[in-house]
Design a protein around this motif. Sequence first.
Motif, PDB file in Angstrom:
ATOM      1  N   LYS A 234      12.277  11.015  -5.672  1.00 50.41           N
ATOM      2  CA  LYS A 234      12.407  11.513  -4.292  1.00 50.41           C
ATOM      3  C   LYS A 234      13.870  11.525  -3.852  1.00 50.41           C
ATOM      4  O   LYS A 234      14.616  10.579  -4.118  1.00 50.41           O
ATOM      5  CB  LYS A 234      11.608  10.611  -3.338  1.00 50.41           C
TER       6      LYS A 234
ATOM      7  N   SER B  81       9.499   6.661 -11.892  1.00 53.48           N
ATOM      8  CA  SER B  81       8.694   7.544 -11.071  1.00 53.48           C
ATOM      9  C   SER B  81       7.300   7.579 -11.693  1.00 53.48           C
ATOM     10  O   SER B  81       7.148   8.040 -12.826  1.00 53.48           O
ATOM     11  CB  SER B  81       9.284   8.957 -11.028  1.00 53.48           C
TER      12      SER B  81
ATOM     13  N   THR C 269      -1.597   2.611  -7.910  1.00 53.79           N
ATOM     14  CA  THR C 269      -2.636   3.410  -8.563  1.00 53.79           C
ATOM     15  C   THR C 269      -2.006   4.496  -9.425  1.00 53.79           C
ATOM     16  O   THR C 269      -2.442   4.730 -10.555  1.00 53.79           O
ATOM     17  CB  THR C 269      -3.552   4.052  -7.493  1.00 53.79           C
TER      18      THR C 269
ATOM     19  N   VAL D  19       0.835  -1.205   0.000  1.00 50.64           N
ATOM     20  CA  VAL D  19       0.000   0.000   0.000  1.00 50.64           C
ATOM     21  C   VAL D  19       0.874   1.261   0.000  1.00 50.64           C
ATOM     22  O   VAL D  19       1.931   1.292   0.638  1.00 50.64           O
ATOM     23  CB  VAL D  19      -0.980  -0.012   1.209  1.00 50.64           C
ATOM     24  N   ASP D  20       0.465   2.241  -0.793  1.00 48.94           N
ATOM     25  CA  ASP D  20       1.154   3.535  -0.919  1.00 48.94           C
ATOM     26  C   ASP D  20       2.478   3.479  -1.686  1.00 48.94           C
ATOM     27  O   ASP D  20       3.200   4.473  -1.734  1.00 48.94           O
ATOM     28  CB  ASP D  20       1.412   4.179   0.457  1.00 48.94           C
TER      29      ASP D  20
ATOM     30  N   LYS E 227       5.109   9.390 -10.742  1.00 50.17           N
ATOM     31  CA  LYS E 227       4.668  10.775 -10.642  1.00 50.17           C
ATOM     32  C   LYS E 227       5.129  11.588 -11.858  1.00 50.17           C
ATOM     33  O   LYS E 227       4.339  12.254 -12.498  1.00 50.17           O
ATOM     34  CB  LYS E 227       5.226  11.395  -9.359  1.00 50.17           C
TER      35      LYS E 227
HETATM   36  P1  GDP Z   1      -0.965   2.553  -3.943  1.00 46.01           P
HETATM   37  O1  GDP Z   1      -1.574   2.482  -2.580  1.00 46.01           O
HETATM   38  O2  GDP Z   1       0.124   1.549  -4.114  1.00 46.01           O
HETATM   39  O3  GDP Z   1      -1.973   2.510  -5.058  1.00 46.01           O
HETATM   40  O4  GDP Z   1      -0.197   3.969  -4.008  1.00 46.01           O
HETATM   41  P2  GDP Z   1      -0.629   5.355  -4.682  1.00 46.01           P
HETATM   42  O5  GDP Z   1      -0.469   5.311  -6.141  1.00 46.01           O
HETATM   43  O6  GDP Z   1      -1.943   5.769  -4.140  1.00 46.01           O
HETATM   44  O7  GDP Z   1       0.517   6.305  -4.129  1.00 46.01           O
HETATM   45  C1  GDP Z   1       0.683   6.585  -2.754  1.00 46.01           C
HETATM   46  C2  GDP Z   1       1.284   7.979  -2.587  1.00 46.01           C
HETATM   47  O8  GDP Z   1       2.577   8.012  -3.171  1.00 46.01           O
HETATM   48  C3  GDP Z   1       0.481   9.064  -3.280  1.00 46.01           C
HETATM   49  O9  GDP Z   1       0.488  10.214  -2.472  1.00 46.01           O
HETATM   50  C4  GDP Z   1       1.244   9.301  -4.575  1.00 46.01           C
HETATM   51  O10 GDP Z   1       1.092  10.608  -5.059  1.00 46.01           O
HETATM   52  C5  GDP Z   1       2.668   9.035  -4.140  1.00 46.01           C
HETATM   53  N1  GDP Z   1       3.499   8.553  -5.262  1.00 46.01           N
HETATM   54  C6  GDP Z   1       3.253   7.493  -6.066  1.00 46.01           C
HETATM   55  N2  GDP Z   1       4.233   7.344  -6.957  1.00 46.01           N
HETATM   56  C7  GDP Z   1       5.123   8.332  -6.723  1.00 46.01           C
HETATM   57  C8  GDP Z   1       6.376   8.707  -7.324  1.00 46.01           C
HETATM   58  O11 GDP Z   1       6.880   8.113  -8.267  1.00 46.01           O
HETATM   59  N3  GDP Z   1       7.027   9.788  -6.762  1.00 46.01           N
HETATM   60  C9  GDP Z   1       6.521  10.480  -5.712  1.00 46.01           C
HETATM   61  N4  GDP Z   1       7.225  11.516  -5.254  1.00 46.01           N
HETATM   62  N5  GDP Z   1       5.360  10.168  -5.132  1.00 46.01           N
HETATM   63  C10 GDP Z   1       4.666   9.097  -5.629  1.00 46.01           C
END
Ligand code: GDP
Length: 297
Positions: A128, A160, A30, A25-26, A162
């Motif tokens: 990051k 990334s 997604t 998770v996180d 993002k």
């Molecule tokens: P999931 O629970 O695996 O689906 O994770 P999410 O996609 O919801 O991402 C969790 C958090 O990490 C969110 O606040 C995203 O914006 C952040 N996040 C995801 N991928 C990246 C990335 O490549 N870089 C950064 N800086 N943040 C990310």
Amino acid sequence: SIEEVVDREEDLEPRAPIVTVMGHVDHGKTSLLDYIREENVIAGESGGITQHIGAYGVTLESGQKITFLDTPGHEAFTAMRARGAQVTDIAIIVIAADDDIMPQTKEAINHAQAAGVPIVFAINKIDKPTANPDKIKEKLAAMNLLIEDWGGKIQSHDISAKTGIGVNELLEKVLLEAEILDLKANPNKPAVGTTVEAYLDKGRGYVSTVLVQGGTLRVGDYVLSGKHHGKVKAMHDERGKNIKMAGPSTPISILGLDGAPTAGDKFNVFEDEKEAKQIAAKRTQLLREQSVRTQRH
Ligand code: GDP
């Protein structure tokens, strides 16, 4: 019972890989699915992906296609497997480079390995300042999961979700893995596949998304999935476009069933509506008997 027709080698044609994204998770599952969905606009198509139908297809610059199950996490993966459905060809396991190999990372690895599904690691969040992808790779190696750059066989790419860094390269590695699998299906037979999701829409009735795994599904076909059946009235793709026929590895949302099958229920096409109804009735009866038995215990 429903007979499975064994395909002849000469009837098989290449099909797109079907990919599930798993991980803790996180860690960015997604975000990765969203990034790929939003960035990919098929050349010549008027619009990008507009509908959430539980799965979507993308076409890379090379012209090659990948189908993604749009339900991140391993709950959907295991729920489908529990129903005997093997939908996934390749698992992308996302690991945040600023974190660690977490419990759900290990679970995802175990599930993929138990299913015999090859893994491609996406070491995420490398934008990051606190990201340390080498630490993650070291830990994977310690678990006997050696990635290619470290002399092993497992594909991995730093990304990334993002900013999009590395995502195209990650998808190229998914395609490399798919090439090894030599995925094929026979498009010239009545469709078989799996229901990915289904729900009741107030205006349109029951809507189910199915993934065609073999054969070709057409509007007007009589479909049975789980204990629900009906004639396909209309089909739409993830761009909301009306579709008349869908071949192997194509996700499609269909209208016309008399209920919502469970995710992971297989579907078949029947020439004979009567036979489909009889099997559906038999399944409903069996389920009723099973629930009576469980209540007695
Ligand atoms: P999931 O629970 O695996 O689906 O994770 P999410 O996609 O919801 O991402 C969790 C958090 O990490 C969110 O606040 C995203 O914006 C952040 N996040 C995801 N991928 C990246 C990335 O490549 N870089 C950064 N800086 N943040 C990310």
